[in-house]
Each structure stands twice: as C-alpha cells, then as structure tokens.
Design a protein around this motif. Sequence first.
Motif, short mmCIF file in Angstrom:
data_model
loop_
_atom_site.label_atom_id
_atom_site.label_comp_id
_atom_site.label_asym_id
_atom_site.label_seq_id
_atom_site.Cartn_x
_atom_site.Cartn_y
_atom_site.Cartn_z
N TRP B 39 0.82 -1.20 0.00
CA TRP B 39 0.00 0.00 0.00
C TRP B 39 0.87 1.26 0.00
O TRP B 39 0.54 2.26 -0.67
N ALA B 40 1.95 1.24 0.72
CA ALA B 40 2.82 2.42 0.77
C ALA B 40 3.28 2.79 -0.64
O ALA B 40 3.34 3.97 -1.00
N VAL B 41 3.57 1.79 -1.45
CA VAL B 41 3.96 2.06 -2.84
C VAL B 41 2.80 2.69 -3.60
O VAL B 41 2.97 3.70 -4.29
N LEU B 42 1.63 2.10 -3.44
CA LEU B 42 0.46 2.64 -4.14
C LEU B 42 0.19 4.08 -3.72
O LEU B 42 -0.15 4.93 -4.56
N ALA B 43 0.36 4.36 -2.42
CA ALA B 43 0.08 5.72 -1.94
C ALA B 43 1.01 6.73 -2.61
O ALA B 43 0.59 7.84 -2.94
N ARG B 51 6.09 7.50 -11.85
CA ARG B 51 7.45 7.61 -11.32
C ARG B 51 8.32 6.43 -11.74
O ARG B 51 7.80 5.37 -12.09
N THR B 52 9.62 6.61 -11.64
CA THR B 52 10.53 5.49 -11.88
C THR B 52 10.67 4.70 -10.58
O THR B 52 10.33 5.18 -9.50
N GLN B 53 11.21 3.49 -10.71
CA GLN B 53 11.37 2.65 -9.53
C GLN B 53 12.33 3.28 -8.51
O GLN B 53 12.12 3.21 -7.32
N SER B 54 13.37 3.91 -9.02
CA SER B 54 14.33 4.54 -8.12
C SER B 54 13.68 5.69 -7.35
O SER B 54 13.95 5.88 -6.17
N GLU B 55 12.83 6.44 -8.04
CA GLU B 55 12.15 7.54 -7.36
C GLU B 55 11.25 7.01 -6.25
O GLU B 55 11.18 7.58 -5.16
N LEU B 60 10.19 6.34 -0.44
CA LEU B 60 9.82 5.47 0.67
C LEU B 60 11.00 5.20 1.60
O LEU B 60 10.85 4.53 2.63
N GLU B 61 12.17 5.65 1.21
CA GLU B 61 13.37 5.40 2.01
C GLU B 61 13.63 3.91 2.18
O GLU B 61 13.97 3.43 3.26
N ILE B 62 13.44 3.18 1.11
CA ILE B 62 13.81 1.77 1.09
C ILE B 62 14.81 1.55 -0.04
O ILE B 62 15.04 2.44 -0.86
N GLU B 63 15.41 0.38 -0.08
CA GLU B 63 16.41 0.11 -1.11
C GLU B 63 15.72 -0.31 -2.41
O GLU B 63 14.59 -0.78 -2.40
N LYS B 64 16.44 -0.20 -3.49
CA LYS B 64 15.84 -0.47 -4.78
C LYS B 64 15.40 -1.92 -4.96
O LYS B 64 14.33 -2.16 -5.53
N PRO B 65 16.17 -2.88 -4.50
CA PRO B 65 15.66 -4.26 -4.65
C PRO B 65 14.36 -4.49 -3.89
O PRO B 65 13.48 -5.21 -4.38
N THR B 66 14.22 -3.88 -2.73
CA THR B 66 12.98 -4.01 -1.96
C THR B 66 11.81 -3.44 -2.75
O THR B 66 10.76 -4.08 -2.90
N ALA B 67 12.00 -2.24 -3.28
CA ALA B 67 10.94 -1.63 -4.07
C ALA B 67 10.62 -2.48 -5.30
O ALA B 67 9.44 -2.68 -5.63
N THR B 85 10.45 3.30 -20.96
CA THR B 85 10.71 4.71 -21.27
C THR B 85 11.54 4.77 -22.55
O THR B 85 12.68 4.28 -22.56
N PRO B 86 11.01 5.33 -23.62
CA PRO B 86 11.75 5.33 -24.87
C PRO B 86 13.08 6.09 -24.76
O PRO B 86 14.09 5.66 -25.30
N ALA B 87 13.06 7.18 -24.01
CA ALA B 87 14.25 8.03 -23.93
C ALA B 87 15.40 7.35 -23.19
O ALA B 87 16.56 7.67 -23.44
N ASP B 88 15.06 6.43 -22.29
CA ASP B 88 16.10 5.76 -21.50
C ASP B 88 15.66 4.32 -21.27
O ASP B 88 14.78 4.06 -20.46
N ARG B 89 16.31 3.44 -21.99
CA ARG B 89 15.80 2.08 -21.98
C ARG B 89 16.12 1.33 -20.70
O ARG B 89 15.77 0.15 -20.55
N ARG B 90 16.81 1.99 -19.74
CA ARG B 90 17.03 1.32 -18.46
C ARG B 90 15.81 1.44 -17.56
O ARG B 90 15.55 0.59 -16.73
N VAL B 91 15.08 2.54 -17.67
CA VAL B 91 14.07 2.85 -16.65
C VAL B 91 12.67 2.40 -17.06
O VAL B 91 12.31 2.41 -18.24
#
Lengths: 153, 153
Positions: B39-43, B51-55, B60-67, B85-91
């Motif tokens: 739910w925190a993610v949804l909120a 948003r991107t996953q890193s954002e 949420l102040e958690i690490e990227k693998p957790t997210a 994302t066409p502009a950046d194929r990583r995100v």
Amino acid sequence: MIIDDNDKGLGFLIAETARLHRKLLDRRLQPFGLTRAQWAVLAVLVRRDGRTQSEIAEELEIEKPTAGRLLDHLEQLAWIERRPTPADRRVWRVHIPTAARPRIAAVADVVRDTRHVMVQGLSADQQHLLVRQLGAIKTNMVAALGEAAGDPG
Amino acid sequence: MIIDDNDKGLGFLIAETARLHRKLLDRRLQPFGLTRAQWAVLAVLVRRDGRTQSEIAEELEIEKPTAGRLLDHLEQLAWIERRPTPADRRVWRVHIPTAARPRIAAVADVVRDTRHVMVQGLSADQQHLLVRQLGAIKTNMVAALGEAAGDPG
DNA sequence: AGATAATAATGAGCTAGCTAACAATAAACA
DNA sequence: TGTTTATTGTTAGCTAGCTCATTATTATCT
C-alpha cells in the motif's frame, strides 16, 4: 482530519523511524556478530536469566517461532544456552553463560551510546512525553487487533 | 541517563509500535490482497503517477531491490503496470491502471480509518509534536548512518 | 484410568527489509 | 570515436517478522 491525506501518516513515519533504528543498530552491532533483534533477546535475559522461550516471546511482543529462531542463532554463537527443565520436559530455560558476560557488557555500551545519539536535542520531558504517546498508540492498536476476533458491531 | 537501563529504550519502543502497525494494517488490507508495504507504494503513486522505480524507492526510504519486489507483486495483481521509457531504456515508469482506481479508493478508506483509530485520545497538538520529534530522531539517525563512512574522530 | 483440552516448542512457507554483485544502458571524457 | 564511469534495475542470499500446522508433553475432567 488531523493528518491530511497528503501526508504519509503517522504509522508510516513510525515504520520509517523503526527501519532506520534497525539499520543503524545492525551496523553498529555487526562487529560483535549480533543484530538488533538478537540483542533485544539478550537484553531481556540480562534483566533476568533462565526464562522460558515463551516468556521471552511475550516480553518482546513477538511470536514464539520468531523468538525460537533468534535463540537458534544466539545459541550457535554461544551467546546463550538452552537448559532442559526437569519438572516440565516441554520447556527450555535460557541462560547466559558466564563466558559471554564480558562480551555482552561491551555490546551494552554500544547500545547505550546509540540511544544517546538518537535522542540528541530532545529534553527529558520531551522523551517522556514521547514514550507516553507511543504507549497510547500501542494501546489503541492492541485494542483494534483484539476486536478483530469478535463482532465489531 | 534519561531513559534508564531498566527500560528497553526508545528505539525498541518505536520498533514494537511499528510492528503492531504492520500487523494491524496487514490484517485490515488482507481482504484486498494487499500488505502495508505494498500500500505504501500505491500511496506514492496515487500522489503522482508515472514515477521510476528509483524515485519510488527514494521516496519510501527503502532500497531499490525491496521496491522492485514490491512492484513485482503489485504488477502480478494488476494494481500497477510498468511501462518502458523510450528516452532511457534502463528505466521503467510505474502507472496505476484506470481499472484499479476504484479499488484503490476503497483501500484508502480503510487506511484512513485505521489512522483514525490509531491516534484516538491524542490531540492535534500532540500529534504534531509527535511528528516533529520522530522527525528529529530520524535526522539524528540519518546523520549517524552518514558518519559511518568517514572518520568519526 | 482414559479421553480431551491446553501449552511449549518447532517446522514450513510467506512477505519485506538489507547487502553484495551483476547486466544493460547512458553519460562523461580523453 | 572509444574507453571509463555512473545509473537503473535485477538476482541471490541473509535476517526477522508473521501465520498455520504439528509434535511432545502436561493438565483437566469425566
């Protein structure tokens, strides 16, 4: 609405604070091969030796399987030992061996220092108020959890 | 020593409160197939879509693998979708599909109610004070975590 | 005494934190 | 242009919470 919807909410703020505390203490206890959760168990035993696993779980407000696994780890590294109870062969009583006591004193110093760092800038009154209010919130949640069993109408 | 050694310490009190909050909210969100963390993610996404996953992790102040794993679960149940994302194929940019919005509104009601239950008996002033003090403690711990890299002397 | 219920501890399996190490891609720069 | 560095996301593996189910033992009650 006191905390408006734009806010993540008090519960989530508390959760973030708890995560940071775990992160900080886990890091500081790493040289001892301990985690915050394992230290919590030891702290209970320092207060009174020879408790049963159920008593430990209850005091820490965690479930018995969680406590059991923490004790498994602590036992492997000789921080604690489980002794059988002749009167009741179901229960194990948990003791801190003499050899571990000096190590534990060293850990306690680190924990004390961390506690000090954490509350810097808060007066004694503020800290006591904080403790009271968190206690009130806990009470509210315990009540809400208890109601789940019965009919809420 | 403000909080004496007999006490478990403020950090552990905060941790217990956070555990109770998770337990309560996990239970109340179970009918929706959601957990508190999900739910925190949804909120976050309700506040701003795409948003991107890193954002999300940073907010949420958690690490990227957790997210990342939380998003895996949410995607499986169609609460969110990842768009390239066409502009950046990583995100990947994360969106809430239209079909999920009514469900999310229903969950938000439950969360709001739980928040209300949790702070019963605390005045608005007390709540604001609590938020400020927890913020101060967080700041102290973030500083302590930052110092770990450099020389503390 | 014997059946039934309660309790202590474990085992299995799930979610969610973390770290460390990696792949793919983009950015910086010589 | 080509090499190095930084960033996004994932994989793997650890600890610690939880629930549900099970075993071994004790307590209860006819």
